[in-house]
Write a protein that holds these residues in place. Structure first.
Motif, short mmCIF file in Angstrom:
data_model
loop_
_atom_site.label_atom_id
_atom_site.label_comp_id
_atom_site.label_asym_id
_atom_site.label_seq_id
_atom_site.Cartn_x
_atom_site.Cartn_y
_atom_site.Cartn_z
N LEU A 1 0.85 -1.19 0.00
CA LEU A 1 0.00 0.00 0.00
C LEU A 1 0.88 1.24 0.00
CD1 LEU A 1 -2.79 -0.94 2.57
CD2 LEU A 1 -2.98 -0.89 0.08
N GLY A 2 0.41 2.29 -0.62
CA GLY A 2 1.12 3.56 -0.62
C GLY A 2 0.16 4.71 -0.39
N ALA A 3 0.70 5.88 -0.09
CA ALA A 3 -0.13 7.06 0.15
C ALA A 3 0.68 8.31 -0.15
CB ALA A 3 -0.64 7.08 1.58
N ASN A 4 -0.01 9.39 -0.49
CA ASN A 4 0.69 10.66 -0.69
C ASN A 4 -0.19 11.83 -0.31
OD1 ASN A 4 -0.80 11.68 -3.10
ND2 ASN A 4 0.13 9.94 -4.14
N TYR B 1 4.59 14.74 -0.23
CA TYR B 1 5.17 13.55 0.41
C TYR B 1 4.47 12.33 -0.15
CZ TYR B 1 5.63 9.66 3.60
OH TYR B 1 5.83 8.39 4.11
N GLU B 2 5.24 11.25 -0.35
CA GLU B 2 4.64 9.99 -0.79
C GLU B 2 5.41 8.81 -0.21
OE1 GLU B 2 2.69 7.89 -4.63
OE2 GLU B 2 4.55 8.98 -5.04
N TYR B 3 4.65 7.82 0.23
CA TYR B 3 5.24 6.50 0.51
C TYR B 3 4.87 5.63 -0.69
CZ TYR B 3 6.22 1.92 2.45
OH TYR B 3 6.71 0.66 2.64
N ALA C 1 9.94 13.13 -0.42
CA ALA C 1 9.47 14.46 -0.05
C ALA C 1 10.04 15.49 -1.00
CB ALA C 1 9.87 14.80 1.39
N ASN C 2 9.21 16.43 -1.41
CA ASN C 2 9.62 17.52 -2.31
C ASN C 2 9.13 18.85 -1.76
OD1 ASN C 2 9.63 15.12 -4.29
ND2 ASN C 2 10.51 16.77 -5.52
N LEU C 3 9.93 19.89 -1.99
CA LEU C 3 9.55 21.26 -1.65
C LEU C 3 10.08 22.16 -2.76
CD1 LEU C 3 8.25 23.13 0.49
CD2 LEU C 3 10.54 23.41 1.47
#
Length: 758
Positions: free
Chosen positions: A501-504, A521-523, A554-556
């Motif tokens: 499973l993943g999430a963002n 953010y994403e796993y 993670a991105n910014l």
């Protein structure tokens, strides 16, 4: 609201106007006016008309007060002469979404001789490394993650579905519209099991009749021809489209290699590659209907593609081959359907396709070749330059792909996006040489891989569109059944059924029209593909025991845009587990699971256009990728690599570009353009930095590769001629250790574009 023509200001009756949040739509009247009713709130309004580029605007409705909006549409034929302005509809909408995405508009490069890999390499954070010239293997990396960790799509469908004959390294630019580069978080709509992002290559979507043809001739006996066209019957919406290309290159450029002299001593000499010819082709036809009440698009597509490549050397260019080659053919068909407002607020896209790919390796020569092309000796017992025992390996694969994507508007600024992508892969073959020895031919045992990726996202815009967010969950699952030859020579049979499973979460803030700030953010999980699990039958051995990779991403980023200049700065963090890694090898190699790795990096880009005829661009990327396998977990032999920089990965690179363009040179509407482009890569080590002495380490050297060009176009781009010099300084160029890329080369390209008058 009112819809007009951008050039004439005249109304455009019949234009379709739709509120994206509710799905409500209507057609503009004879005066170009259209009236829609909706609850108070902020809405995105999309306008479409055959022969014009679609446009999107925003309107705010307040209780008791009518909202007003006027959109001016540009005729599609003008997109080639006003690329920067016209591209602000769909591309800018995507860039200003919550997604961490860079949009590369390739239309300004239709008349130039650059390939798609060279253009994508100019995007901050992206590096595509090749083993040689045209048709060589291309390895894509994005923000420190590479290989299959970054997925490539063609119109939302995984590119590998089409076979190796249709890759980034051979796709003609003139068949495409843009490339969307998603950093870190891959949107649910793509249905990707990507670990570090994705590239979606979008093909051209003009809705009028036209023909676009180009031919390029360059050094090393390189020929590239491309044809793209469409015929439309506006009254019925029926259309017929086709495109194709043919590429050929001898790739006989000069390289430095160790040539064995008559007394048996290796001597470094400059020689020409003598066994590296490449050819590829694609033919694709499509029939369908567009802009009908029952479908925005319904299309049936069929294609055939192929390649034929001589193999010149092993992985590190230490042994010359003079007879081995690989050939592949693929054919397939697909049915696609899309409809906005299938019912109020519901947009649907569906796709189903099948492809058959047959690849054959021929490696039977007993000759041993020198780098000058001479045969130095002949094997008396064994045959085969690559595998040592000879091979006539032929593999046939069958792949099916199905995708369903739906977007449901929930009200002003709120919507649900759901996507399901399923694929099935089966491969089997035979090797006549093994059969002749009356040994078991493991190639006859079928390998299978089935994948399912599903996702659901909730998207929300508020505060007059200044804030936006997207929250998503994803499911990844696969079943594999295969085998692989190990270093010991034994075969390992493996069956696996795994799921993750993943999430963002994405967030966007636009405090002012010129500013956009994004965080995400994403796993994520990335499933091993068929070539990683089962090898390629040439230089990559199978490893069916591979596990899926997982990563925290993670991105910014911050963007600032003004009419004459723009700038963006971003940072990224990756923490990956079970990384699938292909260690460098002299002969052949095998994908393996490295336990953990982390990436910390930053990128920046600036573009400046002080006057209409001049444009300057500069970008740079720094990425620090390190092994984070806990001490002792991987055994005493690997403990010294904890926190060491990962080998064989560039860590600092950048690009610079200067474009000059002057209109009305030699006649009204004619344009003279010139450009200079440079790419720089800092030196990096082939093996672990913690091993050996700095002075003797195997190193991929620093390099600066420069290109210049000049083009002249008639009005409307009806005819364009360009002359270019690539690698102007003839600098030694290496993407991979000891594998030299082409030196200085000249290119001539002629392009013709014809549009049927309405």
């Amino acid at each position: 609201m009112r819809v007009t023509d951008h050039e004439t200001g005249q109304p455009l009756p019949g234009a379709t106007v739709r509120l994206l949040e509710t799905g409500e739509g209507a057609a503009a009247d004879a005066a170009g006016n259209c009236r829609l009713q909706a609850c108070p709130g902020t809405y995105r309004v999309e306008v479409r008309l055959v022969g014009y580029r679609s446009e999107t605007g925003r309107v705010q409705l307040r209780a008791g007060q009518p909202g007003r909006l006027e959109l001016a549409l540009r005729a599609t034929a003008q997109e080639l002469t006003a690329v920067q302005v016209e591209g602000q509809s769909e591309a800018t909408t995507l860039q200003r979404s919550a997604q961490a995405v860079a949009v590369l508009d390739v239309r300004p490069y239709y008349g130039q001789a650059f390939g798609l890999t060279e253009l994508v390499n100019r995007v901050p954070g992206v590096r595509i490394r090749q083993d040689g010239g045209l048709g060589s293997n291309a390895n894509l990396s994005l923000n420190g993650l590479g290989g299959k960790q970054v997925r490539v799509f063609l119109d939302g469908i995984p590119l590998e579905f089409y076979g190796r004959g249709l890759g980034l390294n051979v796709l003609p630019v003139s068949l495409l519209e843009r490339v969307d580069v998603y950093r870190g978080v891959t949107p649910v709509s793509l249905g990707a099991d990507a670990l570090g992002g994705a590239l979606n290559v979008v093909t051209r979507r003009e809705q009028f009749s036209y023909l676009d043809a180009s031919y390029e001739h360059s050094f090393f006996n390189t020929h590239k021809a491309a044809l793209n066209g469409r015929y439309v019957l506006p009254a019925s919406g029926f259309y017929v489209a086709g495109n194709g290309f043919y590429n050929h290159a001898d790739n006989d450029y000069k390289v430095q290699a160790e040539v064995i002299n008559p007394v048996g001593t290796p001597v470094k000499q400059t020689v020409r590659r003598f066994h590296d010819q490449f050819g590829s082709y694609l033919g694709r036809a499509e029939i369908g209907w567009q802009d009908r009440p029952w479908a925005d698009k319904l299309a049936l597509t069929g294609f055939g593609a192929g390649l034929d490549k001589q193999l010149q050397h092993n992985v590190q260019m230490l042994q010359a081959y003079g007879a081995a080659r690989y050939a592949e053919t693929s054919a397939g068909a697909a049915l696609s359907y899309q409809k906005t407002a299938l019912r109020p607020g519901l947009d649907v896209r569906a796709y189903a396709g099948y492809t058959r790919v047959r690849g054959a390796l021929t490696d039977t020569s007993r000759n041993i070749y020198n780098w000058d092309g001479r045969i130095t000796e002949r094997r008396s017992v064994s045959s085969g330059e690559i595998v040592g025992i000879g091979s006539l390996l032929a593999l046939t694969s069958h792949t099916g792909v199905a995708r369903l994507n739906a977007t449901q508007a929930l009200g002003a600024g709120r919507r649900l996006v759901a996507n399901v992508l399923g694929s099935s892969f089966r491969r089997a073959g035979d090797d006549a040489i093994i059969a002749a020895r009356q040994e078991r031919d493991y190639a006859r045992d079928a390998t299978t891989l089935r994948k399912l990726v599903a996702g659901l996202a909730y998207e929300h815009d508020w505060a007059d569109g200044r804030w936006g967010s997207s929250t998503a969950v994803k499911y990844f699952g696969y079943q594999s059944d295969g085998f692989g030859k190990q270093n010991s020579g034994l075969y390992l049979e493996t069956r696996q059924a795994r799921q993750w499973l993943g999430a963002n979460q994405l967030l966007r803030w636009q405090p002012a029209p010129a500013w956009v700030l994004k965080g995400s953010y994403e796993y994520a999980a990335r499933l091993p593909d068929e070539y990683e699990l089962f090898g390629d039958g040439v230089l990559v051995r199978a490893n069916p025991a591979l596990q899926a990779e997982t990563s925290h991403n993670a991105n910014l980023e911050v963007r600032y845009a003004r009419p004459t200049w723009s700038a963006e700065v971003g940072g990224f963090l990756r923490a990956a587990d079970n990384v699938i890694y292909q260690p460098p090898s002299i002969r052949d190699t095998q994908n393996q699971n490295l336990l953990k790795a982390s990436t910390l990096g930053a990128e920046a880009a600036v573009r400046y256009a002080p006057v209409p005829l001049l444009s300057l661009a500069l970008n740079a990327t720094y990425q620090d990728v390190r092994s984070r396998t806990p001490l002792g977990q991987s055994g005493a032999a690997d403990a010294r690599y904890f926190n060491a920089r990962m080998p064989n990965l560039p860590y600092f690179f950048g690009n610079a570009e200067v474009q000059l363009s002057r209109a009305n040179v030699g006649g009204a509407g004619r344009r003279l353009s010139g450009w200079y482009q440079a790419s720089y890569v800092q030196a990096f080590y082939l093996y672990w930095a913690t091993d050996g002495f700095a002075a003797t380490k195997a190193t991929i050297p620093s390099q600066l590769v420069q290109h210049v060009g000049l083009s002249y176009a008639l009005a409307g781009e009806r005819l364009t001629l360009s002359a270019e010099v690539h690698n102007l300084a003839d600098a030694p160029a290496y993407d991979n250790f000891n594998v030299q890329r082409p030196g200085r080369s000249g290119h001539l390209k002629l392009r013709a574009f014809l549009r049927k008058s309405s």
